[in-house]
Enzyme design. Structure first.
Site, PDB file in Angstrom:
ATOM      1  N   LYS A  33       4.797 -16.149  13.490  1.00 33.83           N
ATOM      2  CA  LYS A  33       5.024 -16.015  12.054  1.00 33.83           C
ATOM      3  C   LYS A  33       5.267 -14.915  11.209  1.00 33.83           C
ATOM      4  O   LYS A  33       4.668 -13.993  12.088  1.00 33.83           O
ATOM      5  CB  LYS A  33       4.812 -17.066  11.342  1.00 33.83           C
ATOM      6  CG  LYS A  33       3.210 -16.722  11.243  1.00 33.83           C
ATOM      7  CD  LYS A  33       1.912 -17.792  10.991  1.00 33.83           C
ATOM      8  CE  LYS A  33       0.595 -17.233  10.601  1.00 33.83           C
ATOM      9  NZ  LYS A  33      -0.186 -18.419  10.370  1.00 33.83           N
ATOM     10  N   ARG A 131      -5.421 -28.169   3.929  1.00 36.31           N
ATOM     11  CA  ARG A 131      -3.982 -27.829   3.660  1.00 36.31           C
ATOM     12  C   ARG A 131      -2.905 -28.668   4.159  1.00 36.31           C
ATOM     13  O   ARG A 131      -3.012 -29.573   3.774  1.00 36.31           O
ATOM     14  CB  ARG A 131      -3.692 -26.123   4.128  1.00 36.31           C
ATOM     15  CG  ARG A 131      -3.082 -24.680   3.847  1.00 36.31           C
ATOM     16  CD  ARG A 131      -3.259 -23.534   4.616  1.00 36.31           C
ATOM     17  NE  ARG A 131      -2.923 -23.047   5.714  1.00 36.31           N
ATOM     18  CZ  ARG A 131      -2.652 -22.478   6.551  1.00 36.31           C
ATOM     19  NH1 ARG A 131      -3.414 -21.648   6.040  1.00 36.31           N
ATOM     20  NH2 ARG A 131      -2.588 -22.399   7.577  1.00 36.31           N
ATOM     21  N   HIS A 163      -5.911 -27.501  12.193  1.00 36.31           N
ATOM     22  CA  HIS A 163      -6.201 -25.438  11.988  1.00 36.31           C
ATOM     23  C   HIS A 163      -7.905 -25.636  11.218  1.00 36.31           C
ATOM     24  O   HIS A 163      -7.997 -26.349  10.050  1.00 36.31           O
ATOM     25  CB  HIS A 163      -5.307 -25.051  11.289  1.00 36.31           C
ATOM     26  CG  HIS A 163      -5.013 -24.018  10.903  1.00 36.31           C
ATOM     27  ND1 HIS A 163      -4.921 -22.810  11.936  1.00 36.31           N
ATOM     28  CD2 HIS A 163      -4.710 -22.571  10.201  1.00 36.31           C
ATOM     29  CE1 HIS A 163      -4.713 -21.873  11.741  1.00 36.31           C
ATOM     30  NE2 HIS A 163      -4.783 -21.683  10.643  1.00 36.31           N
ATOM     31  N   ARG A 219      -3.617 -20.636  19.753  1.00 39.06           N
ATOM     32  CA  ARG A 219      -2.587 -20.666  18.235  1.00 39.06           C
ATOM     33  C   ARG A 219      -2.656 -19.627  18.634  1.00 39.06           C
ATOM     34  O   ARG A 219      -3.408 -18.666  16.954  1.00 39.06           O
ATOM     35  CB  ARG A 219      -2.105 -21.565  17.528  1.00 39.06           C
ATOM     36  CG  ARG A 219      -1.877 -23.096  17.848  1.00 39.06           C
ATOM     37  CD  ARG A 219      -1.150 -23.655  17.028  1.00 39.06           C
ATOM     38  NE  ARG A 219      -1.766 -23.467  15.967  1.00 39.06           N
ATOM     39  CZ  ARG A 219      -2.989 -24.477  15.535  1.00 39.06           C
ATOM     40  NH1 ARG A 219      -2.829 -25.490  16.163  1.00 39.06           N
ATOM     41  NH2 ARG A 219      -3.511 -24.691  14.694  1.00 39.06           N
ATOM     42  N   TYR A 264      -1.582  11.162 -11.011  1.00 37.20           N
ATOM     43  CA  TYR A 264      -1.224  10.673 -12.264  1.00 37.20           C
ATOM     44  C   TYR A 264      -2.247   9.928 -12.206  1.00 37.20           C
ATOM     45  O   TYR A 264      -4.112   9.432 -12.092  1.00 37.20           O
ATOM     46  CB  TYR A 264      -0.515   9.144 -11.864  1.00 37.20           C
ATOM     47  CG  TYR A 264       0.594   9.344 -12.207  1.00 37.20           C
ATOM     48  CD1 TYR A 264       1.542  10.410 -12.880  1.00 37.20           C
ATOM     49  CD2 TYR A 264       1.123   8.753 -11.210  1.00 37.20           C
ATOM     50  CE1 TYR A 264       2.339  10.250 -12.524  1.00 37.20           C
ATOM     51  CE2 TYR A 264       2.359   9.069 -11.086  1.00 37.20           C
ATOM     52  CZ  TYR A 264       3.532   9.268 -12.062  1.00 37.20           C
ATOM     53  OH  TYR A 264       4.794  10.352 -12.176  1.00 37.20           O
ATOM     54  N   CYS A 311       0.812   7.238  -5.450  1.00 41.59           N
ATOM     55  CA  CYS A 311       1.732   6.813  -6.487  1.00 41.59           C
ATOM     56  C   CYS A 311       2.981   6.125  -5.466  1.00 41.59           C
ATOM     57  O   CYS A 311       2.807   5.335  -4.453  1.00 41.59           O
ATOM     58  CB  CYS A 311       2.487   8.253  -6.756  1.00 41.59           C
ATOM     59  SG  CYS A 311       1.154   9.101  -7.683  1.00 41.59           S
ATOM     60  N   MET A 312       4.031   6.177  -6.542  1.00 41.82           N
ATOM     61  CA  MET A 312       5.516   5.222  -6.161  1.00 41.82           C
ATOM     62  C   MET A 312       5.696   5.898  -5.027  1.00 41.82           C
ATOM     63  O   MET A 312       5.932   4.661  -3.583  1.00 41.82           O
ATOM     64  CB  MET A 312       6.570   4.722  -6.771  1.00 41.82           C
ATOM     65  CG  MET A 312       7.270   3.695  -5.997  1.00 41.82           C
ATOM     66  SD  MET A 312       8.589   3.563  -7.106  1.00 41.82           S
ATOM     67  CE  MET A 312       8.109   2.914  -7.999  1.00 41.82           C
ATOM     68  N   ASP A 313       5.961   7.037  -4.015  1.00 42.60           N
ATOM     69  CA  ASP A 313       6.349   7.099  -2.678  1.00 42.60           C
ATOM     70  C   ASP A 313       5.175   8.480  -2.225  1.00 42.60           C
ATOM     71  O   ASP A 313       5.363   8.972  -1.586  1.00 42.60           O
ATOM     72  CB  ASP A 313       7.456   8.109  -3.098  1.00 42.60           C
ATOM     73  CG  ASP A 313       8.815   8.095  -4.025  1.00 42.60           C
ATOM     74  OD1 ASP A 313       8.899   6.320  -4.008  1.00 42.60           O
ATOM     75  OD2 ASP A 313       8.147   8.103  -5.505  1.00 42.60           O
TER      76      ASP A 313
HETATM   77  C1  PLP Z   1      -0.943 -18.166  11.368  1.00 42.00           C
HETATM   78  C2  PLP Z   1      -1.968 -19.279  11.934  1.00 42.00           C
HETATM   79  C3  PLP Z   1      -2.187 -19.589  13.394  1.00 42.00           C
HETATM   80  C4  PLP Z   1      -2.832 -17.873  13.543  1.00 42.00           C
HETATM   81  O1  PLP Z   1      -3.559 -17.359  12.897  1.00 42.00           O
HETATM   82  P1  PLP Z   1      -4.519 -15.969  13.437  1.00 42.00           P
HETATM   83  O2  PLP Z   1      -6.018 -16.255  12.775  1.00 42.00           O
HETATM   84  O3  PLP Z   1      -3.574 -15.469  13.508  1.00 42.00           O
HETATM   85  O4  PLP Z   1      -5.303 -16.639  15.270  1.00 42.00           O
HETATM   86  C5  PLP Z   1      -2.369 -20.589  14.310  1.00 42.00           C
HETATM   87  N1  PLP Z   1      -2.450 -21.749  14.053  1.00 42.00           N
HETATM   88  C6  PLP Z   1      -1.622 -21.605  12.467  1.00 42.00           C
HETATM   89  C7  PLP Z   1      -1.135 -22.940  11.863  1.00 42.00           C
HETATM   90  C8  PLP Z   1      -1.018 -20.730  11.494  1.00 42.00           C
HETATM   91  O5  PLP Z   1      -0.370 -21.005  10.468  1.00 42.00           O
END
Ligand code: PLP
Length: 368
Positions: A33, A131, A163, A219, A264, A311-313
């Site tokens: 992602k 969540r 999760h 995951r 700055y 700074c910005m750049d």
């Molecule tokens: C982002 C995410 C992960 C991976 O999490 P990490 O901490 O980067 O391993 C796994 N499952 C879900 C649902 C996530 O949103």
């Protein structure tokens, strides 16, 4: 055009996925992602597949569709959307869909009735993160609905997942509590006569620390980029290699006297006659402004604190009175011969996830 260069070692991602795969009996879903945590969606996905990732995981539907458009035909799950999402496109693209609510399931069923191919769905359960996912209280109702539409051939319920809130704090009591709730949810699925193919709970931290919670699929996200969210007790980074490096160049070197204020607000003032080096990368390129006076960079293997404000750049480093650093020398912001993403995170008060996403944003703009 800034001279910041974000490079991704895709062989490291392949190596990391392979390494994680050896740590588990479960299948690996590489989470790509957010543009592969800044490493590039398509590139990271291809590298992860090469390392044996049976699955890819993305939050947003458009990411799954982009992976299909790039030619990836393997198993893939997307999980972050409300009832207004491109169900037809995803179903036509054979993407596994997460379901958090009756409304999302309803949207999928409508598409199915209208002729889209019946998708494989994974029920998302909120076991305590607060969540995404259906609460345990509302799970039986959703399962009943899912079973009914499965009987009609409109979906196939293949997965259940959750999760963790505190996986990066091994031993935290919520981990076992959430696992217990997850097991309870799995029993409910069994009671609803659903035959699940994959049950999954583990993110990177859980993959690295709790083999008993791997279930059928893990995951990992951040770990596939070589940035484990917890310390390896053996000091070997769990055998993982950071994939991203960030470099720039010195574009100006000049001698100044003691008492010279730098950048700055003159937050940094030289205390001896010295040489300043100017680096052409700033907060517009992902260099956190908060890194001023606290984060380090490396030139020729030596560390230098950023002198005064970013700074910005551009930003400045104090090279010291007898430096051999010249215009054109490479400056390592993140890399094997310099600070790590974790060092930056510690310096600016965030996590390395945000550091790589931020620098990666620039890489995405450059390749666009
Ligand atoms: C982002 C995410 C992960 C991976 O999490 P990490 O901490 O980067 O391993 C796994 N499952 C879900 C649902 C996530 O949103």
């Amino acid at each position: 055009m800034s001279s910041l260069k974000v490079a991704v070692d895709s062989a490291a991602i392949t190596h990391n996925v392979r390494t994680l795969g050896k740590m588990t009996a479960a299948q690996v879903m590489a989470v790509v992602k957010a543009d592969g945590y800044g490493h590039g969606l398509i590139e990271a996905a291809a590298a992860a597949r090469a390392g044996g990732a049976a699955w890819l995981g993305v939050a947003q539907p458009h990411e799954a569709l982009a992976l299909r458009a790039a030619g990836d035909t393997g198993r893939m799950l997307t999980w972050l959307y409300g009832p207004e999402f491109p169900a037809e496109e995803l179903m036509a693209a054979d993407v596994d869909l997460s379901v958090s609510s009756p409304e999302v399931l309803g949207r999928i069923v409508t598409a199915s009735r209208d002729g889209s191919p019946s998708p494989r769905i994974h029920i998302a359960v909120d076991t305590g993160l607060g969540r995404e996912g259906v609460t345990i209280a509302n799970l039986p109702g959703l399962l009943e609905l899912a079973k009914a539409v499965e009987r009609e051939g409109l979906v196939r319920v293949v997965g259940m997942w959750s999760h963790l809130a505190w996986a990066d704090a091994p031993g935290h009591p919520t981990i076992d509590l959430q696992a217990q709730h997850f097991r309870q949810a799995l029993v409910m699925a069994q009671d609803a006569a659903l035959a699940l193919e994959v049950r999954h709970l583990a993110n990177s931290a859980c993959t690295l620390t709790r083999p008993d919670l791997h279930f059928d699929l893990v995951r990992p996200g951040i770990a596939i980029y070589g940035l484990p969210p917890i310390e390896d007790p053996n000091g070997e980074n769990f055998g993982l290699r950071p994939a991203m490096s960030v470099t720039s160049r010195i574009i100006l070197v000049k001698d100044v006297l003691a008492g010279q204020g730098v950048s700055y607000g003159h937050e940094y003032v030289t205390t001896y006659p010295t040489t300043l080096g100017l680096v052409s990368a700033g907060y517009a390129d992902g260099v956190f402004r908060a890194a001023g006076s606290v984060a380090e960079v490396a030139v020729k293997g030596r560390r230098y604190l950023i002198a005064g404000r970013v700074c910005m750049d551009q930003f400045v480093i104090d090279l010291g009175p007898a430096t051999e650093v010249c215009v054109g020398d490479e400056v390592t912001l993140i890399g094997p011969d310099g600070p790590s993403a974790r060092d930056w995170a510690t310096a600016v008060g965030t996590i390395d996830y945000e550091i790589v996403c931020r620098f990666g944003g620039l890489r995405a703009k450059e390749s666009a």
